[in-house]
Design an enzyme around this catalytic site. Structure first.
Site, short mmCIF file in Angstrom:
data_model
loop_
_atom_site.label_atom_id
_atom_site.label_comp_id
_atom_site.label_asym_id
_atom_site.label_seq_id
_atom_site.Cartn_x
_atom_site.Cartn_y
_atom_site.Cartn_z
N GLY A 7 0.83 -1.21 0.00
CA GLY A 7 0.00 0.00 0.00
C GLY A 7 0.86 1.25 0.00
O GLY A 7 0.82 2.03 0.96
N PRO A 8 1.65 1.45 -1.07
CA PRO A 8 2.52 2.64 -1.10
C PRO A 8 1.76 3.92 -1.47
O PRO A 8 1.96 4.50 -2.52
CB PRO A 8 3.59 2.29 -2.15
CG PRO A 8 2.90 1.32 -3.07
CD PRO A 8 1.84 0.61 -2.27
N GLY A 9 0.87 4.34 -0.57
CA GLY A 9 0.22 5.64 -0.71
C GLY A 9 1.20 6.69 -0.19
O GLY A 9 2.42 6.50 -0.28
N ALA A 10 0.68 7.76 0.41
CA ALA A 10 1.57 8.84 0.85
C ALA A 10 2.53 8.35 1.96
O ALA A 10 3.75 8.45 1.82
CB ALA A 10 0.74 10.02 1.33
N LYS A 175 -4.77 8.63 19.44
CA LYS A 175 -4.84 9.07 18.04
C LYS A 175 -6.27 8.91 17.52
O LYS A 175 -6.79 9.76 16.79
CB LYS A 175 -3.84 8.25 17.21
CG LYS A 175 -3.84 8.54 15.71
CD LYS A 175 -3.08 9.80 15.37
CE LYS A 175 -3.33 10.36 13.98
NZ LYS A 175 -3.01 9.56 12.85
N ASN A 179 -8.78 11.58 15.68
CA ASN A 179 -9.42 11.32 14.40
C ASN A 179 -10.95 11.37 14.50
O ASN A 179 -11.62 11.85 13.58
CB ASN A 179 -8.97 9.97 13.81
CG ASN A 179 -7.55 10.01 13.29
OD1 ASN A 179 -6.74 9.14 13.58
ND2 ASN A 179 -7.20 11.03 12.53
N ASN A 183 -11.90 14.16 11.90
CA ASN A 183 -12.15 13.63 10.55
C ASN A 183 -13.61 13.71 10.09
O ASN A 183 -13.87 14.29 9.03
CB ASN A 183 -11.58 12.22 10.43
CG ASN A 183 -10.06 12.21 10.55
OD1 ASN A 183 -9.49 13.08 11.19
ND2 ASN A 183 -9.40 11.24 9.96
N GLU A 257 -12.37 5.86 6.19
CA GLU A 257 -12.03 4.95 7.30
C GLU A 257 -13.04 5.05 8.43
O GLU A 257 -12.72 4.67 9.56
CB GLU A 257 -10.63 5.34 7.82
CG GLU A 257 -9.53 5.15 6.81
CD GLU A 257 -8.35 6.07 7.05
OE1 GLU A 257 -8.57 7.26 7.41
OE2 GLU A 257 -7.21 5.64 6.88
O1 PAF Z 1 -6.47 11.72 9.30
C1 PAF Z 1 -5.87 12.82 9.29
O2 PAF Z 1 -6.03 13.65 8.40
C2 PAF Z 1 -4.87 13.09 10.40
O3 PAF Z 1 -4.74 11.93 11.16
C3 PAF Z 1 -5.21 14.31 11.28
C4 PAF Z 1 -4.45 14.20 12.56
C5 PAF Z 1 -6.69 14.39 11.57
C6 PAF Z 1 -4.71 15.57 10.64
O4 PAF Z 1 -5.37 15.92 9.47
#
Ligand code: PAF
Length: 293
Positions: A7-10, A175, A179, A183, A257
């Site tokens: 999965g070579p994305g960013a 984390k 998110n 997000n 996701e």
């Molecule tokens: O998913 C993302 O974009 C990143 O994990 C975060 C920390 C929300 C920054 O945009």
């Protein structure tokens, strides 16, 4: 070491590039049918890496999986027979919930989880920009994974800093909370992260964080409500001009996701019989957008 990046994305391209520069033999597994793929990081010379090579996958010492969470189980299930049982599996993605499936599929392999705050952006399929220096944490999921702490030195040498976390769940939940707050809201309102600092989003943002905090506590994660709010606001400020990954997925009509971020929290809340109306509403809103395509 022989390292395959699936999965070579960013983020995957970023690691593939730094690990190659550090002298490792890196190959990738991607959607492309080409035998080689080219990656150019920032203004460095481009590198050519073998792509979808079964022998190299079979000889990998480490498989770094940087697929987005919804694709991890699906892709690994097609490769299981080519993965050696000694190969270390290292999963690095937003969200939680893939490790148990991977462990079931590949029970003998050392399994590690990672979380990173490096920023990376892929303006084209051959180019990756390292847009923000960050930190990476590794931790073990199973017993054999506990024996793999040496990997921290290997990866830290390529792209510092990498540290070992004895309770990676804790780091992943922190984390996840960030998110969950940033997000879905940025995706729903089509705004950059920084706009969430505005007063009109305050009540919704606060209640999402409060609910996640309650679920974390029920899961036995050490968390302080005010610290969680503060760390969300730190990330909002630090990434104020960025569009979150979910905002970009939704804007480009790509599967997000959400099931592994808000969906994971909603499912855990149900197990603990905790009401999480703000997260549930956001979950349903994003799912509805995805289903409308
Ligand atoms: O998913 C993302 O974009 C990143 O994990 C975060 C920390 C929300 C920054 O945009």
């Amino acid at each position: 070491m022989n390292i395959t990046v699936i999965g070579p994305g960013a983020i995957g391209s970023l690691w593939a590039s730094y690990l190659t520069e550090a002298g490792h033999s890196v190959n990738v597994w991607s959607r492309s049918f080409d035998e080689q793929i080219r990656i150019q990081r920032d203004d460095h010379d481009a590198i050519e890496l073998a792509n979808n090579n079964i022998n190299q996958l079979n000889n990998a010492d480490v498989i770094l999986v940087t697929l987005k969470a919804p694709y991890v189980t699906q892709v690994l299930s097609t490769l299981v027979e080519h993965i050696n049982s000694d190969t270390i599996l290292l999963l690095m993605h937003n969200g939680m919930g893939t490790a148990s499936d991977v462990q079931q599929m590949l029970p003998a392999n050392p399994l590690l989880l990672a979380t990173t705050t490096h920023g990376a952006y892929r303006p084209s399929s051959k180019q990756v920009l390292h847009t923000g220096q960050g930190k990476t944490l590794f931790g073990a999921v199973n017993e054999s994974g506990q024996q793999c702490q040496f990997l921290v030195d290997v990866f830290n040498h390529a792209l510092p800093t990498v540290d070992w976390h004895s309770n990676i769940e804790q780091a992943l939940w922190n984390k996840l909370a960030i998110n969950c707050a940033i997000n879905p809201l940025t995706a729903l309102y089509a705004i950059p992260n920084g706009h969430l600092g505005q007063s009109q989003y305050r009540a919704q943002l606060d209640s999402v964080i409060d609910e996640v905090c309650q679920v974390m506590q029920a899961e036995g994660i050490e968390v302080e409500n005010s610290e969680l709010h503060a760390s969300v606001h730190d990330v909002i400020r630090a990434t104020s001009d960025n569009y979150s990954s979910m905002q970009q997925d939704i804007a480009h009509q790509r599967l997000s996701e959400i099931d592994f971020i808000t969906g994971y929290v909603v499912a855990k809340a149900a197990q603990h019989r905790i009401d999480v109306p703000s997260n549930t509403k956001l979950y349903q809103a994003i799912k509805q957008i995805e289903q409308s395509w």
